[in-house]
Design an enzyme around this catalytic site. Structure first.
Site, PDB file in Angstrom:
ATOM      1  N   SER A  81     -42.391 -86.637  51.752  1.00 58.91           N
ATOM      2  CA  SER A  81     -41.154 -85.380  51.133  1.00 58.91           C
ATOM      3  C   SER A  81     -40.907 -84.139  50.806  1.00 58.91           C
ATOM      4  O   SER A  81     -42.138 -83.662  51.200  1.00 58.91           O
ATOM      5  CB  SER A  81     -40.510 -85.830  50.258  1.00 58.91           C
ATOM      6  OG  SER A  81     -39.577 -84.963  49.300  1.00 58.91           O
ATOM      7  N   TYR A  93     -42.291 -86.473  40.743  1.00 61.06           N
ATOM      8  CA  TYR A  93     -41.725 -87.995  41.818  1.00 61.06           C
ATOM      9  C   TYR A  93     -43.338 -86.548  43.155  1.00 61.06           C
ATOM     10  O   TYR A  93     -43.646 -87.380  43.788  1.00 61.06           O
ATOM     11  CB  TYR A  93     -40.848 -88.165  41.985  1.00 61.06           C
ATOM     12  CG  TYR A  93     -40.605 -88.116  43.377  1.00 61.06           C
ATOM     13  CD1 TYR A  93     -40.057 -87.169  44.172  1.00 61.06           C
ATOM     14  CD2 TYR A  93     -41.439 -89.661  43.954  1.00 61.06           C
ATOM     15  CE1 TYR A  93     -39.550 -87.371  45.474  1.00 61.06           C
ATOM     16  CE2 TYR A  93     -40.831 -89.556  45.531  1.00 61.06           C
ATOM     17  CZ  TYR A  93     -39.544 -88.422  46.088  1.00 61.06           C
ATOM     18  OH  TYR A  93     -39.882 -88.984  47.751  1.00 61.06           O
ATOM     19  N   LYS A 127     -46.284 -87.402  45.648  1.00 56.63           N
ATOM     20  CA  LYS A 127     -46.344 -86.968  47.023  1.00 56.63           C
ATOM     21  C   LYS A 127     -47.669 -86.059  47.548  1.00 56.63           C
ATOM     22  O   LYS A 127     -48.441 -86.374  48.067  1.00 56.63           O
ATOM     23  CB  LYS A 127     -45.081 -87.112  47.765  1.00 56.63           C
ATOM     24  CG  LYS A 127     -43.627 -88.170  47.872  1.00 56.63           C
ATOM     25  CD  LYS A 127     -43.830 -88.877  48.233  1.00 56.63           C
ATOM     26  CE  LYS A 127     -43.001 -89.845  48.445  1.00 56.63           C
ATOM     27  NZ  LYS A 127     -43.437 -91.048  49.311  1.00 56.63           N
TER      28      LYS A 127
HETATM   29  C1  WQD Z   1     -28.359 -83.210  47.564  1.00 59.17           C
HETATM   30  C2  WQD Z   1     -27.642 -81.852  46.753  1.00 59.17           C
HETATM   31  C3  WQD Z   1     -27.514 -81.107  44.828  1.00 59.17           C
HETATM   32  C4  WQD Z   1     -25.985 -85.378  43.221  1.00 59.17           C
HETATM   33  C5  WQD Z   1     -34.198 -85.075  46.152  1.00 59.17           C
HETATM   34  C6  WQD Z   1     -35.611 -85.556  46.465  1.00 59.17           C
HETATM   35  C7  WQD Z   1     -35.812 -85.952  47.326  1.00 59.17           C
HETATM   36  C8  WQD Z   1     -35.179 -86.949  48.257  1.00 59.17           C
HETATM   37  C9  WQD Z   1     -33.913 -86.559  48.475  1.00 59.17           C
HETATM   38  C10 WQD Z   1     -36.400 -89.053  47.817  1.00 59.17           C
HETATM   39  C11 WQD Z   1     -28.225 -80.818  45.598  1.00 59.17           C
HETATM   40  C12 WQD Z   1     -26.167 -81.919  44.996  1.00 59.17           C
HETATM   41  C13 WQD Z   1     -26.471 -84.626  44.042  1.00 59.17           C
HETATM   42  C14 WQD Z   1     -24.575 -85.370  42.751  1.00 59.17           C
HETATM   43  C15 WQD Z   1     -24.803 -82.999  43.677  1.00 59.17           C
HETATM   44  N1  WQD Z   1     -36.037 -88.099  47.428  1.00 59.17           N
HETATM   45  N2  WQD Z   1     -25.778 -83.100  43.791  1.00 59.17           N
HETATM   46  N3  WQD Z   1     -24.023 -84.230  42.226  1.00 59.17           N
HETATM   47  O1  WQD Z   1     -32.638 -83.142  45.259  1.00 59.17           O
HETATM   48  O2  WQD Z   1     -32.067 -82.359  47.300  1.00 59.17           O
HETATM   49  O3  WQD Z   1     -33.629 -83.910  46.948  1.00 59.17           O
HETATM   50  O4  WQD Z   1     -33.337 -86.637  46.846  1.00 59.17           O
HETATM   51  O5  WQD Z   1     -37.610 -89.144  48.701  1.00 59.17           O
HETATM   52  O6  WQD Z   1     -37.245 -85.883  47.756  1.00 59.17           O
HETATM   53  O7  WQD Z   1     -36.033 -84.730  45.972  1.00 59.17           O
HETATM   54  O8  WQD Z   1     -31.263 -84.410  47.111  1.00 59.17           O
HETATM   55  O9  WQD Z   1     -28.603 -85.987  46.681  1.00 59.17           O
HETATM   56  O10 WQD Z   1     -30.446 -85.282  44.472  1.00 59.17           O
HETATM   57  O11 WQD Z   1     -29.106 -83.619  45.832  1.00 59.17           O
HETATM   58  O12 WQD Z   1     -24.198 -81.634  43.599  1.00 59.17           O
HETATM   59  O13 WQD Z   1     -24.216 -86.497  41.815  1.00 59.17           O
HETATM   60  O14 WQD Z   1     -26.226 -82.409  46.057  1.00 59.17           O
HETATM   61  O15 WQD Z   1     -27.264 -80.555  43.223  1.00 59.17           O
HETATM   62  O16 WQD Z   1     -27.586 -79.657  46.071  1.00 59.17           O
HETATM   63  P1  WQD Z   1     -32.523 -83.596  46.609  1.00 59.17           P
HETATM   64  P2  WQD Z   1     -30.080 -85.060  45.989  1.00 59.17           P
END
Ligand code: WQD
Length: 336
Positions: A124, A148, A152
């Site tokens: 990841s 997590y 990885k």
């Molecule tokens: C994306 C953006 C949040 C939810 C994580 C893991 C990564 C992979 C994908 C597994 C950010 C914003 C999110 C919400 C929001 N997972 N957000 N409101 O954190 O980039 O990555 O998930 O492999 O390894 O690290 O993904 O979708 O959680 O967030 O504003 O309800 O959306 O702040 O900017 P992230 P995400």
């Protein structure tokens, strides 16, 4: 000769199995169904006409894992199985280390004992932590910010050290950016457990009316509109990247770390607007404080995947949102 897919009934695993079967590979799935359903097998069968051989086994049970290799001639493994919730990993780190590391160690030991020495590992972009600049290429330093992501990084290191100890191995470490979307049949897609942690599954539930509004975690980042920017990649593009990785592993020895992203960054509000257009629904939102551990911007340098694997992402953000919405409408409760 078969390809063993661990976690093959899960979101990325099931999409990868569909593409493997379309490429005429013989697919065997092992999954403990902790975060997925056997129904995914029926959906894979409906899409491809092939019902994959399935073992409901936990990779923590090494004796049962041995049976799979005893009963089948496995040429390569794609290893998806593992716990994957960033927030949850912070509250139960020992469970994450115990599960994600021990399952990988068991798999490597059994593979070695059956002379199966080709593995594609589901890593990841989270291993990069908060990058000094973007786009991020594979030479960037690793610095994880949650258990997590650390599992990885540890699993990448375990697999690298396995190759160093036995140069007959082929190890491909695929670093995913942000997988979203669904197969265009609407038969397979993402089924989050409980309240979605990730952006697009949460937006999808606002669009269906299951959630009242999207909480936007911060709008004071140094980005185009102040909200977080990520590299969203269609899950089918990601699956196709795994096919290329398996083919590469069949003809090469050594360790390769490869980003699977589009090279394009989209902000939270830009994704929200794209989803509103795809669904025809108003996506209500409220700006909240930043989420602890979040970074401002993350998107991939995609040169290595193109040069080494001959792969690049093809689907745009509109298609990702259209396919996600199509799945959501057809499966209000996910694949159960
Ligand atoms: C994306 C953006 C949040 C939810 C994580 C893991 C990564 C992979 C994908 C597994 C950010 C914003 C999110 C919400 C929001 N997972 N957000 N409101 O954190 O980039 O990555 O998930 O492999 O390894 O690290 O993904 O979708 O959680 O967030 O504003 O309800 O959306 O702040 O900017 P992230 P995400």
């Amino acid at each position: 000769m078969s390809i063993l897919v661990t976690g093959g009934t899960g979101y990325i695993g099931s999409h990868t199995c569909v593409e493997l079967i379309k490429e005429n590979y013989d697919v065997i799935i092992v999954d403990n169904l902790y975060n997925s359903s056997k129904e995914a097998l029926n959906r894979i069968n409906t899409i491809t006409g092939v019902m994959p051989k399935f073992y409901e086994i936990d990779l923590l049970d090494k004796d049962k894992l041995n049976i799979i290799f005893e009963e089948n001639n496995i040429e390569a493994v794609i290893h998806f199985a593992g716990y994957k919730a960033v927030g949850e990993s912070c509250s139960i780190p020992l469970t994450y280390y115990q599960n994600n590391i021990t399952t990988t160690l068991n798999l490597c030991e059994v593979m070695k004992s059956y002379n199966c020495k080709k593995i594609v590992f589901s890593s990841s972009a989270t291993v990069y932590g908060d990058p000094a600049s973007v786009p991020i290429d594979e030479s960037f330093p690793l610095s994880t910010t949650n258990p997590y992501g650390t599992t990885k990084m540890f699993n990448e290191r375990i697999l690298e050290d396995l190759y160093i100890s036995d140069n007959e191995f082929s190890v491909i470490l695929l670093r995913y950016f942000n997988p979203i979307g669904a197969h265009n049949s609407g038969l397979i897609g993402e089924t989050p457990n409980g309240i979605p942690n990730n952006l697009v599954p949460y937006i999808a539930q606002v669009a269906t009316g299951k959630r009242d509004f999207l909480r936007v975690w911060g709008n004071d980042y140094n980005t185009v509109d102040g909200t977080g920017v990520r590299d969203y990649i269609h899950v089918v593009d990601l699956a196709l990247g795994h096919i290329k990785a398996v083919k590469y592993a069949m003809n090469h020895l050594g360790v390769e770390k490869i980003n699977l992203g589009t090279g394009n960054g989209y902000s939270v509000l830009q994704v929200k607007d794209a989803y509103a257009k795809a669904s025809g629904k108003d996506i209500a939102f409220e700006i909240m404080d930043r989420r602890p551990g979040d970074i401002a911007t993350c998107y991939a340098d995609t040169k290595k995947a193109k040069e080494l694997l001959g792969w690049q992402a093809e689907f745009d953000i509109e298609t990702m949102c259209n396919d996600s919405w199509n799945f959501e409408v057809k499966n209000p409760d996910g694949v159960k």
